[in-house]
Scaffold this motif. Sequence first.
Motif, short mmCIF file in Angstrom:
data_model
loop_
_atom_site.label_atom_id
_atom_site.label_comp_id
_atom_site.label_asym_id
_atom_site.label_seq_id
_atom_site.Cartn_x
_atom_site.Cartn_y
_atom_site.Cartn_z
N ARG A 12 0.83 -1.21 0.00
CA ARG A 12 0.00 0.00 0.00
C ARG A 12 0.86 1.25 0.00
N SER A 14 0.22 5.75 -0.21
CA SER A 14 -0.62 6.91 -0.47
C SER A 14 -0.11 7.60 -1.73
N LEU A 123 -7.90 5.80 5.35
CA LEU A 123 -6.90 5.75 4.28
C LEU A 123 -6.84 4.35 3.67
N ASN A 124 -6.67 3.34 4.49
CA ASN A 124 -6.53 1.97 3.99
C ASN A 124 -7.82 1.46 3.35
N LEU A 127 -8.05 3.01 -0.09
CA LEU A 127 -7.07 2.37 -0.98
C LEU A 127 -7.52 0.96 -1.35
N ALA A 133 -5.83 7.77 -2.06
CA ALA A 133 -6.11 8.36 -0.74
C ALA A 133 -4.83 8.91 -0.16
N ASN A 134 -4.95 10.03 0.56
CA ASN A 134 -3.79 10.67 1.18
C ASN A 134 -4.25 11.35 2.46
N TRP A 135 -3.50 11.13 3.54
CA TRP A 135 -3.79 11.69 4.86
C TRP A 135 -2.96 12.95 4.99
N ILE A 163 -8.37 13.14 5.24
CA ILE A 163 -8.05 12.11 4.27
C ILE A 163 -8.73 12.45 2.96
#
Length: 187
Positions: A12, A14, A123-124, A127, A133-135, A163
């Motif tokens: 994984r 981001s 986030l996970n 994805l 996705a980005n935090w 997120i």
Amino acid sequence: MTQDAFAFLQTRQSQPAKLFKGPVPDRDELLEILTAATRVPDHGKLEPWRLIVLDKPAMARLADLAETHATQIGADAEKIAKGRGQYDMGQLAVVVISSPKASDKIPLAEQILSAGALCFGVLNAALAKGWGANWLSGWPAHDAQFAAKAFDCTEPETVAGIIHIGTVVTPAPDRPRPDLSKLITWA
């Protein structure tokens, strides 16, 4: 299935939110993501967090609010641009508000960590559903006055994370990962 989940965690990553475009998850799919994400330590159903979903019009309002607030506090042009930036580029985001509750049983630190775990869960889950996705957070989210105006945060609430979720048009290369031999002590 377990091996697939582990393979996902091993690979994984981001993607930069500035690369996201539409489409974004619809309400039903976002609810699926959030349902999966809220399977975090909630500490006896204390649920020391709350969520705010930001759509494109909300992002535009927050970009303006960030600029206005930055100007009022005397920020320089770079800080103003950074404050507007993530909201200007945003398509859809979930704001996780750390909202600790009074408790004799659950320490404040654990409640705050629960909100962080929720950020990672959102986030996970996004994805895993195939979205980018980005935090992020940024300085406005950590400014108590901005957080109060933007997200109705009251003491002791804080923004744990924002997120961003969207479609990745151009995947970014993976970044270097930590050298665990320098970070782990075996006792």
